[in-house]
Motif scaffolding. Structure first.
Motif, short mmCIF file in Angstrom:
data_model
loop_
_atom_site.label_atom_id
_atom_site.label_comp_id
_atom_site.label_asym_id
_atom_site.label_seq_id
_atom_site.Cartn_x
_atom_site.Cartn_y
_atom_site.Cartn_z
N PRO A 53 0.81 -1.23 0.00
CA PRO A 53 0.00 0.00 0.00
C PRO A 53 0.84 1.27 0.00
CG PRO A 53 -0.87 -1.58 1.57
CD PRO A 53 0.44 -2.11 1.12
N LEU A 54 1.95 1.26 0.74
CA LEU A 54 2.80 2.46 0.80
C LEU A 54 3.42 2.77 -0.56
CD1 LEU A 54 4.56 1.94 4.23
CD2 LEU A 54 3.15 3.90 3.60
N LEU A 55 4.00 1.75 -1.18
CA LEU A 55 4.64 2.00 -2.48
C LEU A 55 3.60 2.24 -3.56
CD1 LEU A 55 7.80 -0.26 -2.73
CD2 LEU A 55 7.59 2.14 -2.13
N SER A 56 2.43 1.65 -3.44
CA SER A 56 1.37 1.93 -4.41
C SER A 56 1.01 3.41 -4.39
CB SER A 56 0.13 1.09 -4.10
OG SER A 56 0.41 -0.28 -4.19
N ARG A 57 0.89 3.95 -3.18
CA ARG A 57 0.59 5.38 -3.04
C ARG A 57 1.72 6.23 -3.60
NH1 ARG A 57 -2.25 9.71 -3.46
NH2 ARG A 57 -2.32 11.12 -1.68
N PHE A 58 2.94 5.81 -3.34
CA PHE A 58 4.09 6.60 -3.77
C PHE A 58 4.29 6.55 -5.29
CE2 PHE A 58 8.62 6.91 -4.78
CZ PHE A 58 8.91 8.16 -4.26
N MET A 59 4.13 5.36 -5.88
CA MET A 59 4.47 5.18 -7.29
C MET A 59 3.37 5.62 -8.23
SD MET A 59 7.55 4.17 -7.24
CE MET A 59 7.83 3.59 -8.92
N THR A 60 2.15 5.77 -7.75
CA THR A 60 1.05 6.18 -8.61
C THR A 60 1.06 7.70 -8.76
OG1 THR A 60 -0.26 4.30 -7.85
CG2 THR A 60 -1.44 6.07 -8.96
N ARG A 61 1.50 8.18 -9.91
CA ARG A 61 1.62 9.62 -10.13
C ARG A 61 0.29 10.25 -10.52
NH1 ARG A 61 6.45 9.60 -14.41
NH2 ARG A 61 5.14 7.90 -15.17
N ARG A 62 -0.48 9.51 -11.31
CA ARG A 62 -1.77 10.04 -11.77
C ARG A 62 -2.81 8.93 -11.66
NH1 ARG A 62 1.49 10.94 -16.10
NH2 ARG A 62 0.18 9.54 -17.32
N VAL A 63 -4.04 9.33 -11.43
CA VAL A 63 -5.12 8.35 -11.31
C VAL A 63 -5.29 7.58 -12.62
CG1 VAL A 63 -7.58 8.05 -10.91
CG2 VAL A 63 -6.28 9.66 -9.51
N ASP A 64 -5.11 8.27 -13.77
CA ASP A 64 -5.33 7.59 -15.04
C ASP A 64 -4.23 6.59 -15.38
OD1 ASP A 64 -3.30 9.35 -15.56
OD2 ASP A 64 -4.29 10.41 -17.19
N SER A 65 -3.11 6.58 -14.64
CA SER A 65 -2.05 5.59 -14.87
C SER A 65 -1.93 4.61 -13.71
CB SER A 65 -0.71 6.30 -15.08
OG SER A 65 -0.31 6.99 -13.90
N MET A 66 -2.96 4.60 -12.83
CA MET A 66 -2.89 3.78 -11.62
C MET A 66 -2.77 2.29 -11.95
SD MET A 66 -5.57 3.64 -8.44
CE MET A 66 -5.37 5.41 -8.17
N GLY A 67 -3.56 1.81 -12.91
CA GLY A 67 -3.52 0.39 -13.24
C GLY A 67 -2.16 -0.05 -13.74
N ARG A 68 -1.56 0.76 -14.61
CA ARG A 68 -0.24 0.42 -15.13
C ARG A 68 0.82 0.42 -14.03
NH1 ARG A 68 2.08 4.95 -18.67
NH2 ARG A 68 2.39 5.75 -16.55
N ASP A 69 0.80 1.46 -13.19
CA ASP A 69 1.81 1.57 -12.14
C ASP A 69 1.68 0.44 -11.12
OD1 ASP A 69 2.92 3.86 -13.23
OD2 ASP A 69 1.60 5.20 -12.12
N LEU A 70 0.45 0.17 -10.69
CA LEU A 70 0.26 -0.90 -9.71
C LEU A 70 0.55 -2.26 -10.32
CD1 LEU A 70 -2.92 0.19 -7.72
CD2 LEU A 70 -0.52 0.73 -7.33
N GLY A 71 0.22 -2.43 -11.60
CA GLY A 71 0.52 -3.70 -12.26
C GLY A 71 2.02 -3.96 -12.31
N ARG A 72 2.79 -2.96 -12.66
CA ARG A 72 4.25 -3.11 -12.67
C ARG A 72 4.78 -3.42 -11.28
NH1 ARG A 72 5.98 2.17 -16.31
NH2 ARG A 72 5.55 1.27 -18.37
N LEU A 73 4.27 -2.68 -10.30
CA LEU A 73 4.75 -2.84 -8.93
C LEU A 73 4.49 -4.25 -8.42
CD1 LEU A 73 6.03 -0.93 -6.78
CD2 LEU A 73 3.74 -0.62 -5.85
N TYR A 74 3.26 -4.71 -8.58
CA TYR A 74 2.90 -6.04 -8.08
C TYR A 74 3.59 -7.15 -8.89
CZ TYR A 74 0.09 -9.78 -6.12
OH TYR A 74 -0.31 -10.92 -5.49
#
Length: 249
Positions: free
Chosen positions: A137-158
């Motif tokens: 959850p912490l890194l998800s919050r940190f790495m998500t720069r924009r709401v419209d790129s949330m899926g891509r950022d969280l997908g890469r992270l996980y």
């Protein structure tokens, strides 16, 4: 934060996932000394591990949006996980008289003995597992720069964290434990967590803008999706325990 630094954070989370599975493999080997080489050992470690991940994710999920420096908090979590890694073997040794007492008291009741061993083992593992669960959850919050790129950022992270977990499980089972032994493998993972924490502290000095999300009320469909995810998690752990028992043959 620069593109290179973002990928550095992704890399840290990859190695964080590796350390988590190194711990899981070594914990199973360690607790076999008191619980035997049975499916109950795997089930106990998995239960404590996954329960800790769930608890950590739940707590961090409620506190993440109040954290001004999520990457710095992640760094502290990695340091604490490393300290727990160094402390688990002494804690396990200190608990051996308790395991012996349980055996003397409940040896004629295998079910109660298993429950007692499960509770003691879970108590030893819950703190480090909870700290690990707070990372995503912490890194998800940190790495998500924009709401419209949330899926891509969280997908890469996980994806990178899970890939790191797979690599860590393979390295621990086939290389580290046979070569270094259980205790030295634990210390190796703990040292890696401290290094990850130090690197995260260094990266946390870089200013970054956090994503802005809306706080609209959850819809009924969200609740259904959450229960579906819960059932998926339940099924995946049933598979893991059953596969472990099948392959043991």
């Amino acid at each position: 934060m620069s593109h290179a630094n973002r990928w550095a954070v992704f890399g840290l989370f990859f190695f964080s996932g590796s350390c988590a599975l190194v711990y899981q493999i070594t914990w199973m080997r360690l607790f076999r000394l008191v619980m035997g080489n049975t499916v109950f050992t795997s089930a106990t470690v998995l239960t404590a591990f996954m329960a800790g991940l769930a608890l950590g994710s739940f707590i961090a999920g409620r506190l993440t949006d109040r954290t001004a420096h999520p990457l710095r908090t992640y760094a502290w979590l990695e340091v604490l996980i490393g300290l727990c890694g160094f402390g688990l073997a002494p804690a396990f040794t200190a608990a051996e008289p308790l395991y012996a007492w349980l055996y003397a008291l409940l040896s004629e009741s295998p079910l109660l003995l298993s429950i007692g061993r499960f509770l003691v083992s879970s108590a030893l593992l819950l703190l480090p597992a909870t700290l690990m669960g707070a990372n995503l959850p912490l890194l998800s919050r940190f790495m998500t720069r924009r709401v419209d790129s949330m899926g891509r950022d969280l997908g890469r992270l996980y994806a990178l964290n899970t890939l790191g977990a797979a690599v860590g499980a393979a390295i621990a089972g086939f290389l580290l434990v046979p070569t270094l032994g259980v205790q030295n493998t634990l210390w190796t993972a703990a040292a890696a967590n401290l290094i990850i924490g130090g690197a995260a502290f260094a990266l946390a000095r870089t200013p970054v803008s956090l994503a802005v999300s809306d706080n609209s009320p959850a819809q009924r469909g969200n609740l259904v999706a959450l229960w579906a995810l819960a059932l998926t998690g339940f099924a995946s752990m049933v598979y893991e325990v059953s596969w472990t028992r099948t392959l043991a043959v």
